[in-house]
Design a protein around this motif. Structure first.
Motif, PDB file in Angstrom:
ATOM      1  N   ASP A 200       0.832  -1.195   0.000  1.00  0.00           N
ATOM      2  CA  ASP A 200       0.000   0.000   0.000  1.00  0.00           C
ATOM      3  C   ASP A 200       0.875   1.255   0.000  1.00  0.00           C
ATOM      4  O   ASP A 200       1.703   1.441   0.888  1.00  0.00           O
ATOM      5  CB  ASP A 200      -0.882  -0.045   1.253  1.00  0.00           C
ATOM      6  CG  ASP A 200      -1.846   1.106   1.361  1.00  0.00           C
ATOM      7  OD1 ASP A 200      -1.671   2.114   0.657  1.00  0.00           O
ATOM      8  OD2 ASP A 200      -2.780   1.006   2.176  1.00  0.00           O
TER       9      ASP A 200
ATOM     10  N   TRP B 157       0.122   4.276   0.729  1.00  0.00           N
ATOM     11  CA  TRP B 157      -0.088   5.093   1.926  1.00  0.00           C
ATOM     12  C   TRP B 157       0.695   4.526   3.103  1.00  0.00           C
ATOM     13  O   TRP B 157       1.232   5.271   3.923  1.00  0.00           O
ATOM     14  CB  TRP B 157      -1.576   5.167   2.264  1.00  0.00           C
ATOM     15  CG  TRP B 157      -2.308   6.061   1.318  1.00  0.00           C
ATOM     16  CD1 TRP B 157      -3.118   5.672   0.291  1.00  0.00           C
ATOM     17  CD2 TRP B 157      -2.260   7.487   1.266  1.00  0.00           C
ATOM     18  NE1 TRP B 157      -3.584   6.772  -0.389  1.00  0.00           N
ATOM     19  CE2 TRP B 157      -3.081   7.905   0.195  1.00  0.00           C
ATOM     20  CE3 TRP B 157      -1.609   8.455   2.026  1.00  0.00           C
ATOM     21  CZ2 TRP B 157      -3.263   9.239  -0.128  1.00  0.00           C
ATOM     22  CZ3 TRP B 157      -1.798   9.794   1.702  1.00  0.00           C
ATOM     23  CH2 TRP B 157      -2.612  10.164   0.639  1.00  0.00           C
ATOM     24  N   GLN B 158       0.772   3.208   3.180  1.00  0.00           N
ATOM     25  CA  GLN B 158       1.565   2.572   4.239  1.00  0.00           C
ATOM     26  C   GLN B 158       3.038   2.928   4.049  1.00  0.00           C
ATOM     27  O   GLN B 158       3.739   3.237   5.011  1.00  0.00           O
ATOM     28  CB  GLN B 158       1.354   1.054   4.199  1.00  0.00           C
ATOM     29  CG  GLN B 158       2.027   0.324   5.341  1.00  0.00           C
ATOM     30  CD  GLN B 158       1.851  -1.190   5.223  1.00  0.00           C
ATOM     31  OE1 GLN B 158       1.360  -1.716   4.231  1.00  0.00           O
ATOM     32  NE2 GLN B 158       2.290  -1.893   6.248  1.00  0.00           N
TER      33      GLN B 158
ATOM     34  N   PRO C 174      -6.134   5.869   5.103  1.00  0.00           N
ATOM     35  CA  PRO C 174      -5.665   6.411   3.817  1.00  0.00           C
ATOM     36  C   PRO C 174      -6.709   7.299   3.134  1.00  0.00           C
ATOM     37  O   PRO C 174      -6.376   8.327   2.560  1.00  0.00           O
ATOM     38  CB  PRO C 174      -5.376   5.154   2.996  1.00  0.00           C
ATOM     39  CG  PRO C 174      -5.061   4.106   3.995  1.00  0.00           C
ATOM     40  CD  PRO C 174      -5.929   4.427   5.186  1.00  0.00           C
TER      41      PRO C 174
END
Length: 196
Positions: A100, A102-103, A166
């Motif tokens: 991900d 956003w991660q 997110p």
């Protein structure tokens, strides 16, 4: 049986001109984000590879020495940006990027905060608690207090942002121009009242 992140399958990654361009650029940008060029390119390769890669594959794709790849992988593991897995019956370790984006953003931002912001806040805090024994110390400490308050405010804001989903974080980022316009309107209104 579907593949899972913990069971890598043989990789068919091809170093296309598109991938090469991205990996090269990411290597150059890496130095501006706190990585060296090699680490940036190793990460970019793992980011665009559909399946995990082992160190020899990474070295082959990037034309790096195996030792440079190992150093790069250790640094990326230190940042928490890659995952390590194994194939049944294969003694080699396979590596992949976090899935991900956003991660990934949150991990990089949190690590930079730990490495850069936290030590700065510590030094500023210690400087503000030190006795002001020289004539210029009072002015210097006031300037440091201003900096401490700004950095601490940004640090607190960032900590709160880390807890957003997110979707919420994306919405907040998209609101940037609208918030700026709202604050400008508020300043104009308050400015007008104070003159009357």
């Amino acid at each position: 049986m579907p593949n899972t992140p913990t069971t890598p399958t043989p990789n068919n990654f091809q170093m296309t001109p598109l991938a090469q361009g991205f990996i090269g650029h990411f290597g150059e940008m890496g130095s501006r984000w706190g990585f060296n060029r090699t680490v940036g390119q190793v990460y970019a390769l793992l980011f665009v590879s559909e399946q995990p890669l082992h160190a020899d594959e990474i070295a082959e794709h990037l034309a790096f020495s195996r030792s440079n790849v190992s150093i790069g992988l250790k640094e990326l593991q230190g940042w928490g940006l890659i995952r390590q897995t194994r194939l049944p019956g294969d003694r080699r370790e396979y590596f992949s990027s976090l899935g991900d984006v956003w991660q990934i953003f949150k991990v990089v931002a949190a690590e930079r905060r730990r490495r850069e912001v936290a030590p700065t806040l510590t030094v500023l805090r210690e400087s503000l608690m030190a006795p002001a024994s020289e004539p210029g110390d009072h002015y210097a400490q006031q300037r440091m207090r201003d900096m401490y308050e700004l950095v601490d405010l940004a640090n607190t804001w960032f900590e709160e942002m880390q807890h957003l989903s997110p979707e919420s974080l994306a919405q907040l980022m998209k609101m940037g121009a609208k918030v700026q316009k709202l604050l400008s309107t508020k300043e104009r209104l308050l400015g007008g009242k104070s003159k009357s």
